[in-house]
Design an enzyme around this catalytic site. Structure first.
Site, mmCIF file in Angstrom:
data_model
loop_
_atom_site.group_PDB
_atom_site.id
_atom_site.type_symbol
_atom_site.label_atom_id
_atom_site.label_comp_id
_atom_site.label_asym_id
_atom_site.label_seq_id
_atom_site.Cartn_x
_atom_site.Cartn_y
_atom_site.Cartn_z
ATOM 1 N N HIS A 144 -9.783 2.694 -0.524
ATOM 2 C CA HIS A 144 -8.134 1.662 -0.793
ATOM 3 C C HIS A 144 -7.649 1.838 -1.986
ATOM 4 C CE1 HIS A 144 -3.968 1.068 0.451
ATOM 5 N NE2 HIS A 144 -4.242 1.011 1.843
ATOM 6 N N PHE A 192 1.322 -3.002 4.119
ATOM 7 C CA PHE A 192 1.533 -5.208 4.186
ATOM 8 C C PHE A 192 3.137 -4.956 4.813
ATOM 9 C CE2 PHE A 192 -2.887 -6.854 4.186
ATOM 10 C CZ PHE A 192 -3.150 -6.652 5.019
ATOM 11 N N GLU A 242 -0.687 4.981 13.528
ATOM 12 C CA GLU A 242 -0.187 6.485 12.811
ATOM 13 C C GLU A 242 -0.632 7.449 13.498
ATOM 14 O OE1 GLU A 242 -2.853 7.194 8.949
ATOM 15 O OE2 GLU A 242 -1.511 8.580 8.658
ATOM 16 N N LYS A 273 -8.753 8.389 1.856
ATOM 17 C CA LYS A 273 -9.851 6.938 2.286
ATOM 18 C C LYS A 273 -10.966 6.488 2.697
ATOM 19 C CE LYS A 273 -5.061 4.051 2.254
ATOM 20 N NZ LYS A 273 -4.287 6.173 2.164
ATOM 21 N N CYS A 309 0.826 -1.477 -0.200
ATOM 22 C CA CYS A 309 0.001 0.314 -0.431
ATOM 23 C C CYS A 309 0.813 1.338 -0.018
ATOM 24 C CB CYS A 309 -0.839 -0.521 0.992
ATOM 25 S SG CYS A 309 -1.625 -1.741 0.848
ATOM 26 N N HIS A 347 -2.411 8.184 5.865
ATOM 27 C CA HIS A 347 -2.513 6.936 5.207
ATOM 28 C C HIS A 347 -4.140 6.466 5.769
ATOM 29 C CE1 HIS A 347 -1.815 2.986 3.276
ATOM 30 N NE2 HIS A 347 -2.333 2.198 4.621
#
Lengths: 82, 417
Positions: B345, B404, B319, B340, B168, B308
């Protein structure tokens, strides 16, 4: 030559290479006129193979480089002469 | 040479985006500012057992429209989207009129997975018909580097051309590396960004099995709720974002007005776990601190954080902790928002699309809201711009991207004076 086979070949080639069927004649060259590259030719051979339920070996592709040549090749193969 | 010198400053001279909220960057941003949602029930059938039945798809957009039917058939959808966004960016940067030697234009894109659509279709055909049911077009269509390769072919860009996979955070890494490549001086422009199109039954099932996706099928527009106590995962999206980057002096020489300067970049690894982010936000915080240092900016100089902000339980807390670690007491002053919450996403494309939106926030002086943030998680206690957009002239911002594998990339934007 079987007009039905010609129509079916033209149908497959027109669909895969996105051209109008009316624009295709026996003299039409897949490479020079329709700008087919090696991937297009391999894809066409497999599509024709599926369409006519026969196996087209890769080494036979050079025998099918115009509409007319493809028609002759497939007619022979379908008659079992190849 | 110091990064402050004009020669070393890298700017955004063109942008292009195709997103669940629009088929170009400005219309997508306008949707974000209005707080619109691009999330809906999937436009394709799903198995009765599918627990997630929503996604943020790019609707009414087909690659055939820009590539023609014959060429479109040769590529997976992520390639179509990349070429579409790259053409927009090149036109926006007036690359077509530049007359610059194309050998000095590179392409560096981020892709997380690649052509899952083609991959599963190919598996299906071969499962039924054996190996000869595979197509010679399958592999060239789906390999992750094909987006960058086809963008290079389409725009005749003959410099270095490759793809970065960092889940991502793929396209944020690609953009950061593009900045560093431009600073080396051997290229005039880099076409950079990312693309992803994995909204397929199998792509959804894969993330659903991980427990990563929201299952709020009854209210798709309310499903993605970053920093909210009732959040239950992200919404899978698709799209592409492409930017033209070049040195400030090159842009000025061509008479192009830049959107913003990409003033800093840093990337780190958590080196901890396959999918879980570091709970204390350590890797992400180090990326933020590194990017600020690279930009030679103190934490107090930053006004806006494009988060994010996935809407997963773990990300939003980690975060928030990372932002606090990196910014200290200044964290409370920051405006932070998650795109998002509206576009879903975009995986490999997320960092690029969100950096484009950050650049438009600087250009227009508007920060889009975090949609669906109604009851903040007590552990998420910063200012996430809930509800509606805010207007203020902004001159510095960061964009966070985490993936990830523990990949963290942070980019700093500064308005061009």
């Amino acid at each position: 030559m079987d007009p039905e086979i010609r129509a079916r070949i033209i149908g497959v080639i027109a669909d895969r290479l996105d051209v109008r069927p009316e624009a295709l004649t026996p003299e039409t060259s897949l490479v020079d006129d329709l700008e087919a590259d090696s991937l297009d030719l391999a894809d066409l051979a497999l599509t024709l193979e599926e369409h006519f339920a026969i196996r087209i070996p890769e080494e036979d592709i050079p025998q099918m480089l115009t509409i007319g040549a493809a028609e002759i090749y497939l007619s022979k193969r379908l008659e079992g002469h190849a | 040479m110091s990064p402050d010198s004009v020669d070393q400053r890298v700017v955004i001279s063109g942008i292009g985006a195709i997103t669940p909220l629009g088929h170009d960057a400005e219309s997508s941003f306008a949707g974000l500012v209005q707080g619109e949602s691009g999330v809906a029930a999937t436009g394709f059938d799903l198995h009765a057992d599918s627990e997630c039945r929503i996604a943020a798809e790019v609707r009414n957009w087909q690659g055939e429209e820009i590539l023609g039917r014959r060429a479109a058939r040769r590529f997976s959808r992520f390639v179509h989207l990349a070429v579409g966004a790259a053409r927009q960016a090149a036109a926006d940067a007036k690359l077509d009129d530049s007359g610059e030697p194309r050998e000095r234009i590179g392409v560096l894109l981020g892709v997380g997975l690649g052509g899952l659509d083609t991959l599963y279709d190919s598996f299906d055909r071969m499962a039924r018909g054996g190996p000869r049911a595979g197509s010679p077009l399958d592999i060239p269509a789906l390999i992750p580097n094909m987006a960058a390769a086809q963008v290079a072919i389409d725009l005749n860009a003959r410099g270095p051309c490759y793809t970065i996979a960092a889940s991502c955070a793929s396209s944020a890494h690609a953009i950061g590396e593009a900045v560093e490549k431009l600073r080396q001086g051997s290229l005039d422009q880099v076409i950079t960004g990312g693309s992803e199109a994995i909204v397929t039954p199998q792509g959804l099932a894969g993330f659903e099995r991980l427990g990563a996706l929201s299952r709020n099928n009854a209210q798709p527009d309310r499903a993605c709720r970053p920093f909210d106590r009732d959040r239950d995962g992200f919404v899978l999206g698709e799209g592409a974002g492409v930017l033209i980057l070049e040195r400030l002096e090159t842009a000025r020489g061509r008479g192009v007005t830049p959107y913003a300067e990409v003033a800093g970049y840093a990337a780190t690894a958590d080196a901890l776990h396959q999918t879980q982010p570091a709970a204390d936000g350590d890797g992400a915080a180090r990326a933020i601190i590194g990017a600020l240092r690279a930009a030679r900016l103190p934490p107090e100089a930053i006004e806006y954080v494009n988060a994010h902000g996935t809407g997963t339980l773990q990300n939003d807390i980690a975060e928030t902790r990372a932002i606090k670690r990196a910014f200290g007491s200044h964290a409370a002053n920051l405006w932070i928002s998650s795109n998002k919450s509206m576009i879903g996403h975009l995986i490999g494309a997320a960092g690029a699309v969100e950096l484009i939106f950050t650049a438009l926030s600087l250009k227009h002086g508007i920060v889009p809201p975090t949609r669906n943030l109604e009851n903040p998680d007590p552990e998420c206690d910063l200012d996430y711009v809930p509800g509606s957009a805010r207007t203020r002239r902004i001159s510095t911002a960061i964009s966070n991207s985490f993936g990830f594998g523990g990949h963290n990339a942070v980019l700093v934007l500064r308005a061009c004076s």
